[in-house]
Design a protein around this motif. Structure first.
Motif, PDB file in Angstrom:
ATOM      1  N   ALA A  91       0.836  -1.199   0.000  1.00  0.00           N
ATOM      2  CA  ALA A  91       0.000   0.000   0.000  1.00  0.00           C
ATOM      3  C   ALA A  91       0.871   1.250   0.000  1.00  0.00           C
ATOM      4  N   ILE A  92       0.233   2.377  -0.215  1.00  0.00           N
ATOM      5  CA  ILE A  92       0.875   3.686  -0.125  1.00  0.00           C
ATOM      6  C   ILE A  92       0.200   4.453   0.996  1.00  0.00           C
ATOM      7  N   GLY A  93       0.989   5.154   1.800  1.00  0.00           N
ATOM      8  CA  GLY A  93       0.384   5.991   2.827  1.00  0.00           C
ATOM      9  C   GLY A  93       1.090   5.921   4.154  1.00  0.00           C
ATOM     10  N   ASP A  94       0.329   5.599   5.196  1.00  0.00           N
ATOM     11  CA  ASP A  94       0.782   5.714   6.572  1.00  0.00           C
ATOM     12  C   ASP A  94       0.711   4.339   7.230  1.00  0.00           C
ATOM     13  N   SER A  95       1.761   3.936   7.919  1.00  0.00           N
ATOM     14  CA  SER A  95       1.795   2.585   8.484  1.00  0.00           C
ATOM     15  C   SER A  95       1.255   2.490   9.902  1.00  0.00           C
ATOM     16  N   GLU A  96       0.653   3.553  10.401  1.00  0.00           N
ATOM     17  CA  GLU A  96       0.080   3.454  11.742  1.00  0.00           C
ATOM     18  C   GLU A  96      -0.939   2.313  11.775  1.00  0.00           C
ATOM     19  N   THR A  97      -1.037   1.666  12.908  1.00  0.00           N
ATOM     20  CA  THR A  97      -1.863   0.458  12.972  1.00  0.00           C
ATOM     21  C   THR A  97      -3.331   0.727  12.699  1.00  0.00           C
ATOM     22  N   ASP A  98      -3.748   1.972  12.905  1.00  0.00           N
ATOM     23  CA  ASP A  98      -5.159   2.257  12.666  1.00  0.00           C
ATOM     24  C   ASP A  98      -5.387   2.908  11.305  1.00  0.00           C
ATOM     25  N   SER A  99      -4.400   2.805  10.427  1.00  0.00           N
ATOM     26  CA  SER A  99      -4.561   3.402   9.110  1.00  0.00           C
ATOM     27  C   SER A  99      -5.724   2.753   8.379  1.00  0.00           C
ATOM     28  N   GLY A 100      -6.654   3.585   7.970  1.00  0.00           N
ATOM     29  CA  GLY A 100      -7.818   3.071   7.257  1.00  0.00           C
ATOM     30  C   GLY A 100      -7.624   3.119   5.765  1.00  0.00           C
TER      31      GLY A 100
END
Lengths: 154, 147
Positions: A91-100
């Motif tokens: 994926a592309i974006g943010d790896s925070e665990t709550d990334s939707g």
């Protein structure tokens, strides 16, 4: 400068009635020039043992250099496994665990999934490298999953 | 089912002090199986004459392909080295393909608009682009407005 060549071949005798035979070669050049890309992360190998979403390729300054954003960078990623059932989500974006799974502009932690790489599968894509465009992955299993990747950049 | 193979070689004799040589071949399977992908959009070649973003691969509303294992090929066929296309998914920019560049990536379309694959040409003076998806999706094209 360096000369880096990539050749993709896709073939099938029965995907359609006339078959498919595609072959394409590119020489990786810097944006807007005929000068070859000259920097690389090297071939990086990571072993993941959890299904946690992680940053695989982060933007900005790295140990191997600072890739320029919005140019002609290229990224190769491979799931080195052999399983036809275990995979990594890329994926592309943010790896925070709550990334939707949502448009990045909607704010907060978010990501957009490209797709899956099962054992032995690979991808070669351009790499934007701008803010919030980390390449992130999540294995489907906590069994050991080994990923190789390499960034070619300017 | 069909048998489709994809191979990639990456080579360089001067990027490092030692040579680089990577070679991979994979067969395109449906998710979680060893059954070959059996659908394709066909190889599309199009001439774009505007810098307007367009969707070569939109996601159909309510399509349930999130767990599938498609593949997408896109190439910029331009021979003018300054011309590029920007490839995005949703509002995330994947990157730029300059003249002669191609990409090959997995695609598991999850949600309309979020996972649409989009192309934005850098010039309006005309540029050839090729693209193709190989998949087993229920549907990746919108229904007719008349239906």
């Amino acid at each position: 400068m360096a000369t880096i060549n990539a050749t993709l071949s896709v073939s099938s005798g029965d995907l359609s009635s006339n078959g498919l035979s595609l072959s394409k070669t590119m020489t990786m050049t810097k944006a807007g020039t005929a000068t070859g890309l000259e920097f690389s992360s090297g071939l990086i190998r990571r072993k993941l043992t959890a299904t946690t979403l992680i940053d695989l390729v982060t933007v900005g300054a790295q140990m191997y250099g600072t890739p320029t954003a919005s140019v002609a960078n290229k990224l190769y990623v491979k799931n080195t496994g052999s399983s036809s059932t275990d995979y990594i989500d890329v994926a592309i974006g943010d790896s925070e665990t709550d990334s939707g799974e949502e448009l990045l502009a909607t704010g907060g932690n978010s990501k957009i999934t490209l797709g899956r790489l099962y054992g032995g599968e690979w991808m070669l894509i351009p790499f934007e490298g701008s803010t919030n465009n980390d390449i992130i992955v999540a294995p489907s299993t906590a069994e050991a999953t080994t990923i190789e990747w390499m960034l070619f950049f300017e | 089912m069909a048998t489709t193979t994809a191979s990639l070689t990456l080579t360089s004799t001067d990027l490092f002090d030692d040579s680089l040589s990577i070679s991979n071949t994979s067969t395109l399977y449906k998710a979680g199986t060893t059954i070959g992908l059996d659908q394709t959009t066909g190889l599309t070649k199009t001439y774009v004459t505007a810098t307007q973003q367009f969707d070569p691969f939109p996601v159909v509303k309510d399509a349930t392909n999130a767990n599938e294992n498609g593949r997408v090929y896109i190439a910029n066929m331009s021979e003018e080295e300054t011309e590029y296309i920007t490839v995005s998914i949703g509002d995330a920019v994947i990157g730029r393909l300059y003249a002669g560049d191609f990409m090959w990536m997995p695609w598991s379309p999850r949600a309309q608009h979020v996972n649409d694959i989009e192309i934005t040409p850098s010039v309006a003076t005309g540029m050839w682009i090729e693209y193709m998806a190989i998949h087993n999706f229920a549907n990746i094209y919108p229904d007719s407005a008349d239906s």
